[in-house]
Design an enzyme around this catalytic site. Structure first.
Site, PDB file in Angstrom:
ATOM      1  N   CYS A 108      -8.167  -5.903   3.938  1.00 50.43           N
ATOM      2  CA  CYS A 108      -7.114  -6.609   3.199  1.00 50.43           C
ATOM      3  C   CYS A 108      -7.668  -7.306   1.968  1.00 50.43           C
ATOM      4  CB  CYS A 108      -6.417  -7.610   4.105  1.00 50.43           C
ATOM      5  SG  CYS A 108      -5.136  -8.557   3.260  1.00 50.43           S
ATOM      6  N   CYS A 113      -4.738  -5.234   0.654  1.00 48.88           N
ATOM      7  CA  CYS A 113      -3.599  -6.040   0.191  1.00 48.88           C
ATOM      8  C   CYS A 113      -3.875  -6.814  -1.088  1.00 48.88           C
ATOM      9  CB  CYS A 113      -3.195  -7.050   1.272  1.00 48.88           C
ATOM     10  SG  CYS A 113      -3.402  -6.508   2.958  1.00 48.88           S
ATOM     11  N   LYS A 116      -4.770  -4.617  -4.249  1.00 44.32           N
ATOM     12  CA  LYS A 116      -3.547  -3.854  -4.535  1.00 44.32           C
ATOM     13  C   LYS A 116      -2.498  -4.725  -5.211  1.00 44.32           C
ATOM     14  CE  LYS A 116      -0.483  -4.129  -1.827  1.00 44.32           C
ATOM     15  NZ  LYS A 116      -0.244  -3.362  -0.607  1.00 44.32           N
ATOM     16  N   TYR A 246       3.781   3.421   2.556  1.00 47.39           N
ATOM     17  CA  TYR A 246       3.769   2.308   1.613  1.00 47.39           C
ATOM     18  C   TYR A 246       2.610   2.409   0.626  1.00 47.39           C
ATOM     19  CZ  TYR A 246       0.165  -0.011   4.466  1.00 47.39           C
ATOM     20  OH  TYR A 246      -0.985  -0.317   5.143  1.00 47.39           O
ATOM     21  N   GLU A 250       3.297   2.480  -3.338  1.00 44.45           N
ATOM     22  CA  GLU A 250       2.744   1.386  -4.147  1.00 44.45           C
ATOM     23  C   GLU A 250       1.859   1.905  -5.268  1.00 44.45           C
ATOM     24  OE1 GLU A 250       2.791  -2.034  -0.639  1.00 44.45           O
ATOM     25  OE2 GLU A 250       0.960  -0.900  -1.030  1.00 44.45           O
ATOM     26  N   HIS A 505      22.350 -21.302  -6.574  1.00 37.25           N
ATOM     27  CA  HIS A 505      23.009 -20.546  -7.640  1.00 37.25           C
ATOM     28  C   HIS A 505      22.450 -20.935  -9.009  1.00 37.25           C
ATOM     29  CE1 HIS A 505      26.232 -18.255  -9.491  1.00 37.25           C
ATOM     30  NE2 HIS A 505      26.392 -19.254 -10.338  1.00 37.25           N
ATOM     31  N   GLU A 510      21.048 -15.999  -2.812  1.00 37.41           N
ATOM     32  CA  GLU A 510      22.321 -16.521  -2.301  1.00 37.41           C
ATOM     33  C   GLU A 510      23.215 -15.426  -1.740  1.00 37.41           C
ATOM     34  OE1 GLU A 510      25.096 -18.172  -5.182  1.00 37.41           O
ATOM     35  OE2 GLU A 510      24.044 -17.118  -6.794  1.00 37.41           O
TER      36      GLU A 510
END
Length: 532
Positions: A108, A113, A116, A246, A250, A505, A510
């Site tokens: 990782c 991770c 990347k 993935y 990616e 908002h 939301e």
């Protein structure tokens, strides 16, 4: 409330002499641990027991961890915090791994991770600069991308993190070398100079992770894996990527965002098998919208080196020429060189170590966590497993990892993030009707930028209980939003509680609290499976 030991782990205890003579070093270790937490406690064969002098004298370490990735480091330092004497071994550091190369921090941090995500950030600026024009930014000069500069900064960061992870192990004994198991309580570390060191340990934890898989096709030596892709000396002009998971998606986004031509080849109709089909379709449209050439229902059959580059042949009769071919066809557990068969540790056909719900192997003194067990191969899950191991074995709190409602993300551009059940999983597992709520919209930013890219949000709700079973989002900031949604699902939130929450908002987030009307209701009899 009295804590009961776990029957599945419990075995008979034998009495131990508390008056054994200690060496000076052993006495210092005991005194130091006593100062730290009053008394050391461990789960001895499933029962809480006071660790006495004889137990310390019997083994060199209470725990020896093979592998210092995210899970191994977490387990080691948490165990040490409970007073355990911990040894850790890890292969020498290098950005590109092999069977004899690794580094503290693991996949990782060094070649997964973290680097990347740095490249994803870098690639995102290409689209951001285009989007900026309609916001009044005049880019009068040609904008160029310097791959080598980003690569240098990425390498600096992983070296920094490698140092941080080493410092996290300050309360353990760290060995640089290759570890293997030579007995139920014995490990051997082969150092860089070839010297072999042997140590005994009350408990051994395997946390060696996984490595990239290469397909068995002619010319496969011409391709690269994600390890090399993170450290290429030159940015490819044309990349062919094999895989629909993935990692493939990616890197397609990364290289396309940096200006390369990208062809993505995958076997199914849609990429990202295992994710919600509706979200997969959105990702597919987004990849195509960003200029990535997709080749669904296609397999790569051969690679041939030519003067013009690497010629790629597919089973659909296509021929492509690229300067880089990336294999993103999955990962395999790093277990081959651990000597597991000789010791009797059971593995499956892929080499994954078989463990029980507490991460214990069939050998009571040997445990395993993370990708090497091939349960749920995510870094935060390995951290959870490492924490549960330390609490179970040394903390006096037997704890099973909980794999329900684990959020995850695909860092494509834009990203996909999910938690809980997909629509297909919910229908398959449901005993009653399912309500599906969706909201598709153009992000506010793109109403100005003009980018033709919609965000999709989705909630899966159990009709009878109103409980939210799953959530998905594909769009900007999806991972940041989904982490908060994951807390709600972990707490058992209902759709009424989502509806009763006031939104922020203006924000995309939301939408998760304003989806009032169900898009569709799927009856219990409508169970179906996907093969897309």
């Amino acid at each position: 409330m009295k804590r009961r030991p776990n029957p599945s782990l419990q075995k008979s205890r034998r009495s131990r002499d508390c008056n054994s003579t200690l060496s000076p070093s052993q006495a210092r270790n005991l005194i130091g641990a006593g100062k730290k937490m009053g008394s050391r406690k461990m789960l001895i064969d499933g029962e809480m027991n006071q660790t006495n002098e004889e137990e310390i004298a019997r083994y060199d370490f209470d725990l020896f961890v093979i592998g210092a990735g995210s899970g191994g480091v977490r387990a080691a330092r948490f165990s040490a915090s409970y007073g355990a004497k911990v040894g850790v071994c890890e292969l020498p550091f290098h950005p590109i791994s092999s069977e004899v190369i690794g580094g503290v921090g693991g996949t990782c941090v060094i070649r997964g991770c973290v680097p990347k995500k740095i490249l994803v950030y870098g690639a995102s600026f290409g689209g951001e600069l285009e989007d900026a024009k309609n916001f009044g930014w005049e880019l009068n000069e040609k904008v160029e991308f310097n791959w080598k500069k980003l690569l240098h900064k990425k390498t600096e960061e992983i070296i920094r993190l490698n140092g941080i992870y080493k410092r996290l192990l300050a309360n353990t004994k760290l060995f640089e070398g290759e570890g293997k198991i030579t007995g139920p309580n014995e490990v051997q570390v082969t150092q860089l100079d070839g010297t072999k060191l042997s140590y005994s340990a009350k408990h051994i934890l395997i946390a060696t992770g996984s490595r990239a898989h290469r397909p068995n096709i002619p010319g496969q030596e011409l391709g690269i894996t994600s390890d090399e892709a993170l450290s290429l000396e030159e940015l490819p002009k044309h990349a062919v990527i094999l895989g629909g998971g993935y990692i493939a998606v990616e890197f397609a986004s990364i290289w396309r965002g940096m200006g390369a031509a990208v062809d993505l080849i995958f076997r199914k109709e849609l990429p990202l098998r295992g994710f919600d089909d509706e979200m997969r379709a959105v990702v597919k449209r987004n990849l195509e919208g960003r200029g990535i050439n997709l080749h669904p229902k296609t397999c790569l059959t051969q690679l041939v080196k030519t003067e013009g580059g690497i010629k790629v042949f597919t089973d659909q009769g296509e021929e492509l020429v690229a300067d880089v071919v990336l294999f993103a066809t999955g990962r395999v557990p790093n277990s081959k060189r651990l000597n597991l068969e000789a010791v009797g540790v059971q593995t499956d056909e892929t080499g994954a170590i078989k463990v029980d719900e507490y991460s214990r192997t069939n050998i009571p003194s040997i445990w395993a966590i993370g990708d090497v067990t091939n349960r749920m191969n995510l870094t935060p899950v390995a951290l959870m497993e490492g924490t549960c191991f330390a609490k179970t074995v040394f903390g006096g709190e037997p704890r099973k990892p909980d794999y329900s409602n684990v959020p995850s993300s695909v860092f494509s551009i834009p990203p996909l993030s999910v938690v809980g059940l997909s629509e297909e999983q919910a229908i398959e597992q449901a005993s009653g009707d399912i309500l599906v709520f969706t909201s598709a919209f153009t992000p506010m930013k793109h109403t100005i930028s003009g980018r033709q890219e919609k965000t999709l949000m989705k909630l899966i709700v159990e009709y009878e209980t109103d409980k939210v079973l799953g959530a998905s989002m594909c769009g900007p900031d999806a991972p940041e939003i989904m982490q908060g949604i994951a807390i709600a699902l972990k707490c058992g939130a209902t759709k009424a509680q989502f509806d009763g929450t006031v939104g922020i908002h203006p924000s995309a987030a939301e939408e998760f609290v304003t989806m009032r009307s169900a898009t569709r209701r799927v009856p219990a009899a409508g169970k179906r499976k996907t093969n897309l």
